[in-house]
Design a protein around this motif. Structure first.
Motif, mmCIF file in Angstrom:
data_model
loop_
_atom_site.group_PDB
_atom_site.id
_atom_site.type_symbol
_atom_site.label_atom_id
_atom_site.label_comp_id
_atom_site.label_asym_id
_atom_site.label_seq_id
_atom_site.Cartn_x
_atom_site.Cartn_y
_atom_site.Cartn_z
ATOM 1 N N HIS A 4 22.275 -77.992 2.478
ATOM 2 C CA HIS A 4 23.166 -76.873 2.798
ATOM 3 C C HIS A 4 22.665 -76.107 4.024
ATOM 4 N N HIS B 178 31.972 -71.453 2.758
ATOM 5 C CA HIS B 178 30.917 -72.235 3.412
ATOM 6 C C HIS B 178 31.556 -73.333 4.250
ATOM 7 N N HIS C 57 32.237 -71.171 -2.128
ATOM 8 C CA HIS C 57 31.002 -71.613 -2.799
ATOM 9 C C HIS C 57 30.892 -71.104 -4.233
#
Ligand code: C2O
Length: 567
Positions: free
Chosen positions: A93, A471, A532
């Motif tokens: 990530h 995200h 997210h």
């Protein structure tokens, strides 16, 4: 080196060595990337928390999983072998994976999952990034237990742009369910309702002494008086934005999502799932034991596990019998704290670490975020909850989108995702409750290579307003503006910060508000973008961008690795 009388070059031995050294040195530097290798074994292990033991999916039997330590410029090679019964994929990530979406990890987006008994090697370079990121499973809800920290140290000889800490500590904030999370999710889907909320929050996998059976399950760090510590805080919770504070101690925020920021001091932090925050803490209080505590920010009354997880900051020499002091966390619905905290986040923006904010925009996108209900005859109330962007609820494909794009496989996805909602309405007005006709589809936006993109993410009140941490894979973006209510295209852009806005990979869209981000689409590939909050992602709050190749091989997606998992 001097010219000999006969006109030929005359090299003395010393010069010769210098020359060889110089010629030999240049290519050596160009290939100097250190290779860091890791082996990740996906295994099931029995773990006990809150008086409940259960098998959980882990990496190498660890919960949280191992930390990846690398240096900016390194090549990282991580072999993942799946010994569990679940299909697996791992996402790094925040790592940009330039031209190399094959190593990004979201299942069915950039790869098919690693099936039981199989392996896949994630092979990537860490270029132009340093700071705290994290990795997690990117399939179903398995990231509940499959996650860990990524620490990218700056290049050798490059100090932090803040005082060197005495020590660094990772704090991963998470959630714990007493029962099998995959079963919890299946149950929710069957009923068309949100799955049962978690039973506890955790810090480094441990809920702390405010929970039963937790004496052993408390994370503690020892500090020496007068020393400064760097805490790398990661929100790896599935569904909760969290406040975090340390009793008696102020924190200086120095980095968010692996980007240095202008330092500021605060009593508490707000951190959304997916985000990271680095803070400096000076141990300058009365030597004692202090709780570090975390609990959700709930700006709208949605059911979340609101219990406080704690860990202990303990001064050297203080016995464990001393009762720790509890910090003051902001009230769970303190939206004023949330917005004033977010306002303080600014890029460092120095010559060494500039904020390269796109000043002009080639492509304007406006996406509405909607929660709603669709018909579901087999569900408990005849409906099921659903989430959408521009009224489209994303349907996961059966083949990886990146493969489909790279090999031009037809029929897997369309690139007709609309640049704006089908019709404009009073997005954040009184609840419309009416479903605006959410459609299902695997629809993506096609973006020209190197174009500058502005995306307004607008929350709506279709079912209820709620905040959504968005995200984007493959990129960092600049958060140029945010506000409550409906975005006003005539007035709001003049207030954008195009000088030192925060640069990050995950941003919270406020409940009933909007957030504007900008980025330059210089990384070709297929890049996932989603809320997210795992709950909303599973309801369809996601889409992807197809960023086209530029000119020539250096601006094009790399060929896939040989061991890319088949579907
Ligand atoms: Cu941290 Cu697509 O995820």
């Amino acid at each position: 080196m001097k010219m000999a009388p006969n006109g030929h070059l005359h090299l003395n031995l010393k010069t010769l060595f210098l020359l060889i050294g110089f010629i030999g040195f240049v290519p050596f530097v160009a290939n100097a990337a250190t290779v860091k290798r890791y082996q990740f074994d996906i295994q099931v292990k029995n773990v006990s928390r809150l008086c409940h033991a259960k098998p959980i999916v882990t990496v190498n039997g660890m919960f949280p999983g191992p930390t990846i330590y690398v240096r900016e410029g390194d090549r990282v090679v991580i072999n993942v072998t799946n010994y569990a019964q679940y299909n697996m994929s791992i996402h790094w990530h925040g790592l940009k994976q330039f031209r190399n979406g094959w190593a990004d990890g979201p299942a069915y987006i950039t790869q098919c999952p690693i099936q039981s008994g199989n392996s896949y090697t994630y092979d990537f370079n860490v270029t132009g990034q340093r700071g705290t990121l994290w990795w997690h499973a990117h399939i179903l809800w398995l990231r509940a237990t499959v996650y860990g920290a990524i620490v990218i140290m700056p290049m050798e000889g490059t100090p932090y742009p803040f005082p060197q800490p005495h020590m660094e500590v990772n704090l991963l904030l998470g959630e714990w369910w007493n029962t099998d999370v995959e079963q919890v999710v299946k149950q929710g889907e069957k009923l068309g309702l949100p799955p049962a909320m978690s039973d506890a929050h955790t810090i480094n996998g441990k809920p702390g002494p405010l929970f039963p059976c937790s004496e052993k399950h408390t994370f503690a760090m020892e500090v020496e008086w007068g020393k400064t510590y760097l805490l790398r805080i990661i929100n790896s919770a599935l569904n909760d934005e969290l406040f975090f504070a340390i009793a008696g101690h102020k924190m200086t925020v120095v980095e968010i999502d692996a980007v240095y920021c202008k330092p500021f001091t605060t009593q508490a932090l707000l951190i959304a799932p997916g985000q990271t925050t680095n803070v400096l803490v000076r141990a300058d209080q009365l030597p004692s034991r202090y709780f570090m505590a975390t609990r959700p920010f709930m700006d709208v009354p949605i059911p979340v596990d609101n219990k406080t997880a704690t860990a202990i900051l303990q001064y050297k020499g203080i016995p464990n019998t001393v009762m720790p002091i509890m910090p003051q966390l902001p009230a769970s619905d303190d939206t004023d704290f949330a917005s004033s905290y977010n306002d303080k986040l600014k890029s460092l923006n120095t010559p060494q670490f500039p904020a390269n904010v796109p000043q002009t925009v080639d492509r304007h996108l406006f996406f509405t975020i909607g929660l709603g209900r669709n018909a579901c005859p087999t569900c408990l109330n005849g409906t099921k909850l659903i989430a959408s962007l521009n009224n489209i609820s994303f349907v996961m494909p059966k083949i990886g989108l990146l493969q489909s794009h790279f090999f031009k496989i037809k029929g897997v996805f369309k690139t007709d995702f609309p640049d704006r909602p089908p019709k404009s309405f009073n997005y954040t007005g009184a609840p419309l409750t009416a479903n605006l006709g959410t459609s299902l589809g695997t629809r993506l936006s096609r973006i020209a290579f190197n174009s500058t993109v502005e995306l307004i993410l607008q929350d709506t009140n279709l079912l209820t307003v709620e905040s959504h941490p968005f995200h984007l894979h493959g990129y960092n973006f600049f958060v140029v503006g945010t506000g409550i209510g409906n975005f006003d295209p005539t007035k709001d852009p003049s207030k954008f910060n195009l000088v030192d806005p925060p640069e990050r990979n995950t941003v919270g869209v406020p409940a009933g508000g909007w957030t504007a981000i900008r980025f330059r689409a210089d990384n070709p590939g297929v890049w996932f973008m989603h809320c997210h909050l795992e709950l909303h992602t599973s309801w369809g709050l996601k889409t992807a961008f197809v960023v086209e190749d530029g000119k020539g091989p250096n601006e094009s997606v790399l060929p896939p690795p040989k061991d890319l998992p088949p579907c």
